[in-house]
Design a protein around this motif. Sequence first.
Motif, PDB file in Angstrom:
ATOM      1  N   GLU A 195       0.822  -1.203   0.000  1.00 14.39           N
ATOM      2  CA  GLU A 195       0.000   0.000   0.000  1.00 14.39           C
ATOM      3  C   GLU A 195       0.862   1.261   0.000  1.00 14.39           C
ATOM      4  O   GLU A 195       0.518   2.270  -0.631  1.00 14.39           O
ATOM      5  CB  GLU A 195      -0.924  -0.001   1.221  1.00 14.39           C
ATOM      6  CG  GLU A 195      -1.838   1.209   1.344  1.00 14.39           C
ATOM      7  CD  GLU A 195      -2.892   1.258   0.261  1.00 14.39           C
ATOM      8  OE1 GLU A 195      -3.335   2.366  -0.073  1.00 14.39           O
ATOM      9  OE2 GLU A 195      -3.273   0.191  -0.255  1.00 14.39           O
ATOM     10  N   SER A 228       0.704   3.434  -5.354  1.00 15.69           N
ATOM     11  CA  SER A 228       0.199   4.542  -6.174  1.00 15.69           C
ATOM     12  C   SER A 228       1.224   5.047  -7.187  1.00 15.69           C
ATOM     13  O   SER A 228       0.854   5.589  -8.233  1.00 15.69           O
ATOM     14  CB  SER A 228      -0.254   5.696  -5.276  1.00 15.69           C
ATOM     15  OG  SER A 228       0.848   6.224  -4.553  1.00 15.69           O
ATOM     16  N   LYS A 246      -8.607  -0.544  -7.045  1.00 13.53           N
ATOM     17  CA  LYS A 246      -8.199   0.872  -7.138  1.00 13.53           C
ATOM     18  C   LYS A 246      -7.082   1.089  -8.156  1.00 13.53           C
ATOM     19  O   LYS A 246      -6.364   2.080  -8.101  1.00 13.53           O
ATOM     20  CB  LYS A 246      -7.771   1.378  -5.764  1.00 13.53           C
ATOM     21  CG  LYS A 246      -6.683   0.568  -5.089  1.00 13.53           C
ATOM     22  CD  LYS A 246      -6.458   1.073  -3.677  1.00 13.53           C
ATOM     23  CE  LYS A 246      -5.446   0.214  -2.931  1.00 13.53           C
ATOM     24  NZ  LYS A 246      -5.285   0.620  -1.529  1.00 13.53           N
ATOM     25  N   LYS A 247      -6.975   0.175  -9.096  1.00  4.34           N
ATOM     26  CA  LYS A 247      -5.939   0.268 -10.129  1.00  4.34           C
ATOM     27  C   LYS A 247      -6.172   1.477 -11.016  1.00  4.34           C
ATOM     28  O   LYS A 247      -7.304   1.764 -11.431  1.00  4.34           O
ATOM     29  CB  LYS A 247      -5.937  -1.020 -10.950  1.00  4.34           C
ATOM     30  CG  LYS A 247      -4.897  -1.077 -12.047  1.00  4.34           C
ATOM     31  CD  LYS A 247      -4.925  -2.415 -12.756  1.00  4.34           C
ATOM     32  CE  LYS A 247      -6.239  -2.639 -13.454  1.00  4.34           C
ATOM     33  NZ  LYS A 247      -6.230  -3.818 -14.332  1.00  4.34           N
ATOM     34  N   LYS A 248      -5.076   2.189 -11.328  1.00  2.00           N
ATOM     35  CA  LYS A 248      -5.144   3.331 -12.242  1.00  2.00           C
ATOM     36  C   LYS A 248      -4.189   3.083 -13.405  1.00  2.00           C
ATOM     37  O   LYS A 248      -4.519   2.402 -14.347  1.00  2.00           O
ATOM     38  CB  LYS A 248      -4.838   4.620 -11.490  1.00  2.00           C
ATOM     39  CG  LYS A 248      -5.916   4.973 -10.463  1.00  2.00           C
ATOM     40  CD  LYS A 248      -5.608   6.280  -9.755  1.00  2.00           C
ATOM     41  CE  LYS A 248      -6.707   6.603  -8.738  1.00  2.00           C
ATOM     42  NZ  LYS A 248      -6.416   7.851  -7.994  1.00  2.00           N
TER      43      LYS A 248
END
Length: 395
Positions: free
Chosen positions: A261, A265, A313-315
Amino acid sequence: MKNQHVAVYVTGGIAAYKAAFFVREMIKKGAQVKVALTKSACAFVTPLTFQTLSQNPVYIDGENSAEIVPHIELAVWSDLAVVIPATANLIAKMATGIADDFVSSALLASACPKFVVPAMNDQMYYNPATQRNLKQLMEDGICVLEPATGFLAEGYTGKGRLPEIEQVVEWLTFNYTRISQKQDLKNKQVLITAGGTIEPLDPVRYLTNRSSGKMGYALAENALLRGATVILISAPTQLKPPFGAKVIAVQTALEMAKAVETYYSKMDIVIMAAAVSDYRAAKPAAQKIKKRDTTLALQLVENPDILLGLGAKKKQQLLVGFAAETQQLVQNAAKKMVKKRVDLLVANDVSRSDIGFGSNQNEVTFLRPHQKPLLVKKTTKEEIAAQIFDVLLSQ
């Protein structure tokens, strides 16, 4: 390094004697070695030492042949050139193109990859001129190893020591191998998990699985060779961390989830190769559980599904998961691929004794959304790692 022509240039520093150990390690790796010494290096070590170790004549100033130009001969012969130890003086010569002795002339004439291992007093190392020269070498494509901090010849601790020879060899081997690899992951941030997490039952016992971590470590090694910046989040293994990776050691599934985590990002590629425990003890015992005559019941609670959370929450990330199955391999893995929103799912049959957990080989099936499954027949985990990145980069 097998059968590679390695030219070793020894300059006049107190660490010159350590170059003999470096030469020996290169020969043990199968390299052919020729050594050149500066005049000042000969005051610390003798040419005979290196001639005995390398089984080749040693190049020094003032010994010229009428038939050949020695510094050109050595430059043309070399597949790679290593300066160890590299003094501030020699570094300055290399940075400015000065060729006023055999070593500096041969280095200037060498078109092969060059590797510089500085060793000097800390004040000389930090001098702006030396730092400027080192920067110039790196801009010229020369690999420079940062010196170690430790006890210096002057009698105090500072930065400037020659790193341990084992570290020098590892650094050299990695970077020389990297030169021959395609750099299609350059400037990419890659996070990889590896190993089998462990869940304590008491201070002595724990729950775990049979994962060796070999697949995750092979992935990290391949990514590094292809130019990536790699973060390896590793549960306990018996493996040596790949050179160049940032390794974060964890034990439990919760620790791994927290570590992932922290970095997720900013990553370009995330590969969850670890075998994460599905359950943990609800309340690990504070003291060792004593043997009883009756049966023992353990209360387990479910661990978080790390991959499922990442998929939700994949971007920008390309997300890869692994599925260890014992039956209905493709069917079960396909369900996981859809549920966890991965870009690639690597499925393997862990019921087979010849592949998978603990083995150096595996046979896997690649599953991608809206594409047919792709079988990768039994091969090394290193080759599977390479194919995983090939598939990801082709998307």
